[in-house]
Scaffold this active site. Structure first.
Site, PDB file in Angstrom:
ATOM      1  N   GLY A  68       0.837  -1.411   0.306  1.00  0.00           N
ATOM      2  CA  GLY A  68       0.115  -0.158   0.093  1.00  0.00           C
ATOM      3  C   GLY A  68       0.845   1.310  -0.011  1.00  0.00           C
ATOM      4  O   GLY A  68       0.408   2.436   0.315  1.00  0.00           O
ATOM      5  N   SER A  69       2.032   1.280  -0.343  1.00  0.00           N
ATOM      6  CA  SER A  69       2.885   2.431  -0.433  1.00  0.00           C
ATOM      7  C   SER A  69       2.147   3.657  -1.713  1.00  0.00           C
ATOM      8  O   SER A  69       2.441   4.658  -1.345  1.00  0.00           O
ATOM      9  CB  SER A  69       4.259   2.159  -0.776  1.00  0.00           C
ATOM     10  OG  SER A  69       4.664   1.776  -2.010  1.00  0.00           O
ATOM     11  N   ASN A  70       1.542   2.737  -2.463  1.00  0.00           N
ATOM     12  CA  ASN A  70       1.109   3.950  -3.619  1.00  0.00           C
ATOM     13  C   ASN A  70      -0.085   4.620  -2.983  1.00  0.00           C
ATOM     14  O   ASN A  70      -0.322   5.737  -3.111  1.00  0.00           O
ATOM     15  CB  ASN A  70       0.785   3.304  -4.769  1.00  0.00           C
ATOM     16  CG  ASN A  70       2.070   3.044  -5.729  1.00  0.00           C
ATOM     17  OD1 ASN A  70       2.505   4.283  -6.267  1.00  0.00           O
ATOM     18  ND2 ASN A  70       2.285   2.119  -5.819  1.00  0.00           N
ATOM     19  N   LYS A 121      -8.168 -15.920  -9.642  1.00  0.00           N
ATOM     20  CA  LYS A 121      -9.358 -15.158 -10.173  1.00  0.00           C
ATOM     21  C   LYS A 121     -10.152 -14.329  -9.311  1.00  0.00           C
ATOM     22  O   LYS A 121     -10.069 -14.348  -8.079  1.00  0.00           O
ATOM     23  CB  LYS A 121     -10.221 -16.577 -10.233  1.00  0.00           C
ATOM     24  CG  LYS A 121     -10.621 -17.037 -11.570  1.00  0.00           C
ATOM     25  CD  LYS A 121     -11.654 -17.992 -11.884  1.00  0.00           C
ATOM     26  CE  LYS A 121     -12.939 -17.504 -12.243  1.00  0.00           C
ATOM     27  NZ  LYS A 121     -13.865 -18.275 -12.224  1.00  0.00           N
ATOM     28  N   MET A 175      -3.553  -7.203  -7.513  1.00  0.00           N
ATOM     29  CA  MET A 175      -3.019  -8.589  -8.365  1.00  0.00           C
ATOM     30  C   MET A 175      -3.924  -9.375  -8.948  1.00  0.00           C
ATOM     31  O   MET A 175      -3.804 -10.533  -9.196  1.00  0.00           O
ATOM     32  CB  MET A 175      -1.903  -9.146  -7.645  1.00  0.00           C
ATOM     33  CG  MET A 175      -0.716  -8.287  -7.145  1.00  0.00           C
ATOM     34  SD  MET A 175      -0.273  -6.987  -8.408  1.00  0.00           S
ATOM     35  CE  MET A 175       0.871  -8.259  -9.401  1.00  0.00           C
ATOM     36  N   ARG A 176      -5.220  -8.963  -8.890  1.00  0.00           N
ATOM     37  CA  ARG A 176      -6.399  -9.821  -9.898  1.00  0.00           C
ATOM     38  C   ARG A 176      -6.697  -8.904 -10.932  1.00  0.00           C
ATOM     39  O   ARG A 176      -6.881  -7.591 -10.965  1.00  0.00           O
ATOM     40  CB  ARG A 176      -7.448 -10.007  -8.987  1.00  0.00           C
ATOM     41  CG  ARG A 176      -7.058 -11.153  -7.965  1.00  0.00           C
ATOM     42  CD  ARG A 176      -8.072 -11.298  -7.103  1.00  0.00           C
ATOM     43  NE  ARG A 176      -7.749 -11.884  -5.890  1.00  0.00           N
ATOM     44  CZ  ARG A 176      -7.649 -13.296  -5.470  1.00  0.00           C
ATOM     45  NH1 ARG A 176      -8.456 -14.141  -6.473  1.00  0.00           N
ATOM     46  NH2 ARG A 176      -7.258 -13.742  -4.417  1.00  0.00           N
ATOM     47  N   LEU A 177      -6.997  -9.760 -12.239  1.00  0.00           N
ATOM     48  CA  LEU A 177      -7.684  -9.038 -13.438  1.00  0.00           C
ATOM     49  C   LEU A 177      -8.990  -8.595 -13.062  1.00  0.00           C
ATOM     50  O   LEU A 177      -9.879  -9.268 -12.750  1.00  0.00           O
ATOM     51  CB  LEU A 177      -7.533 -10.012 -14.552  1.00  0.00           C
ATOM     52  CG  LEU A 177      -6.273 -10.205 -15.357  1.00  0.00           C
ATOM     53  CD1 LEU A 177      -6.533 -11.037 -16.563  1.00  0.00           C
ATOM     54  CD2 LEU A 177      -5.683  -8.647 -15.819  1.00  0.00           C
ATOM     55  N   HIS A 193       1.637   0.595 -12.844  1.00  0.00           N
ATOM     56  CA  HIS A 193       2.179  -0.601 -13.488  1.00  0.00           C
ATOM     57  C   HIS A 193       3.771  -0.212 -13.551  1.00  0.00           C
ATOM     58  O   HIS A 193       4.106   0.753 -14.208  1.00  0.00           O
ATOM     59  CB  HIS A 193       1.726  -1.247 -14.834  1.00  0.00           C
ATOM     60  CG  HIS A 193       2.281  -2.365 -15.086  1.00  0.00           C
ATOM     61  ND1 HIS A 193       2.039  -3.533 -14.535  1.00  0.00           N
ATOM     62  CD2 HIS A 193       3.226  -2.471 -16.064  1.00  0.00           C
ATOM     63  CE1 HIS A 193       2.952  -4.386 -15.017  1.00  0.00           C
ATOM     64  NE2 HIS A 193       3.588  -3.894 -16.016  1.00  0.00           N
TER      65      HIS A 193
HETATM   66  C1  GAR Z   1       3.830  -1.545  -7.183  1.00  0.00           C
HETATM   67  O1  GAR Z   1       5.088  -1.263  -7.697  1.00  0.00           O
HETATM   68  C2  GAR Z   1       2.774  -1.511  -8.451  1.00  0.00           C
HETATM   69  O2  GAR Z   1       3.364  -0.783  -9.725  1.00  0.00           O
HETATM   70  C3  GAR Z   1       2.740  -2.809  -8.749  1.00  0.00           C
HETATM   71  O3  GAR Z   1       2.855  -3.549  -7.285  1.00  0.00           O
HETATM   72  C4  GAR Z   1       3.348  -2.678  -6.513  1.00  0.00           C
HETATM   73  C5  GAR Z   1       2.469  -2.326  -5.359  1.00  0.00           C
HETATM   74  O4  GAR Z   1       3.148  -1.605  -4.305  1.00  0.00           O
HETATM   75  N1  GAR Z   1       1.639  -3.386  -9.394  1.00  0.00           N
HETATM   76  C6  GAR Z   1       1.712  -4.128 -10.424  1.00  0.00           C
HETATM   77  O5  GAR Z   1       2.482  -5.157 -10.704  1.00  0.00           O
HETATM   78  C7  GAR Z   1       0.551  -4.325 -11.136  1.00  0.00           C
HETATM   79  N2  GAR Z   1       0.534  -5.035 -12.575  1.00  0.00           N
HETATM   80  P1  GAR Z   1       2.443  -0.804  -3.170  1.00  0.00           P
HETATM   81  O6  GAR Z   1       1.612  -1.874  -2.371  1.00  0.00           O
HETATM   82  O7  GAR Z   1       3.571  -0.876  -2.258  1.00  0.00           O
HETATM   83  O8  GAR Z   1       1.627   0.131  -3.708  1.00  0.00           O
END
Ligand code: GAR
Length: 193
Positions: free
Chosen positions: A12-14, A65, A92-94, A111
């Site tokens: 969850g850093s984003n 899924k 991480m799910r579509l 991404h």
């Molecule tokens: C991030 O680097 C994001 O770009 C990647 O997962 C990480 C989550 O970090 N997302 C993907 O690879 C999606 N295909 P976070 O949980 O610290 O935000």
């Protein structure tokens, strides 16, 4: 006020970066709800520590899924929270029709590569493995493909000689944290949200 819903599976850093941008006023929005398919994810603890409503998306044992009925429940939770823009942040799910149809062109993803290069998981490791000279970060609108959809913002990054995948991911995340709030703000303005 732009009302965000965040979906994440990991640290969850984003989500934190989005929250920080809201706090300093560079992103005028509020996070109404944080949802995770991983009950142990740090993103849920971060949401709790900031008093943000949060919940688990229960995929009932499905490893990768995102079943349609769970997507319908997720869309309902987001709607009930008054969300007008959904931000995937390490989810991480579509996402497929049930959720996409509930939020048409209103789901963004970040991404860790310069799409269309290296879609899928651990894109930073894929870039190192491929001996790529550069990679980057992409923010895009989510469609029914894997890491496809209209690109809103991209930033390039040179891969250093002998750089490890972990070190590269750390540098990628610094960019992510700066550009995701910016891209959200830009996109929301373009849609008059
Ligand atoms: C991030 O680097 C994001 O770009 C990647 O997962 C990480 C989550 O970090 N997302 C993907 O690879 C999606 N295909 P976070 O949980 O610290 O935000």
């Amino acid at each position: 006020m732009l009302t965000l819903g965040i979906l994440g599976s990991g640290s969850g850093s984003n989500m934190q970066a989005i929250l920080d941008a809201i706090t300093v006023g560079t992103l005028q929005a509020k996070i109404a709800i944080v949802l995770s398919d991983n009950p142990k994810a740090l993103i849920l603890k971060r949401a709790a520590s900031h008093g943000i409503p949060h919940a688990v998306i229960d995929c009932e044992g499905h490893k990768n899924k995102f079943p349609d009925y769970v997507q319908i429940e997720t869309a309902e939770k987001l709607k009930q929270a008054g969300v007008d823009l959904v931000c995937l942040a390490g989810f991480m799910r579509l996402v497929k029709a049930p959720l996409l149809d509930a939020f048409p062109s209103k789901i963004l993803n970040i991404h860790p590569s310069l799409l269309p290069a290296f879609p899928g998981v651990a894109a930073w490791a894929q870039a190192v493995e491929a001996k790529a000279k550069e990679t980057g970060v992409t923010v895009h609108v989510v469609d029914s493909g894997m890491d496809t959809g209209l690109v809103i913002l991209q930033e390039k990054l040179d891969i250093l000689p002998a750089e490890t995948a972990d070190a590269l991911h750390k540098r990628i995340q610094v960019i992510e944290h700066r550009i995701y709030p910016m891209a959200i703000s830009q996109y929301a303005h373009s849609l008059n949200l």
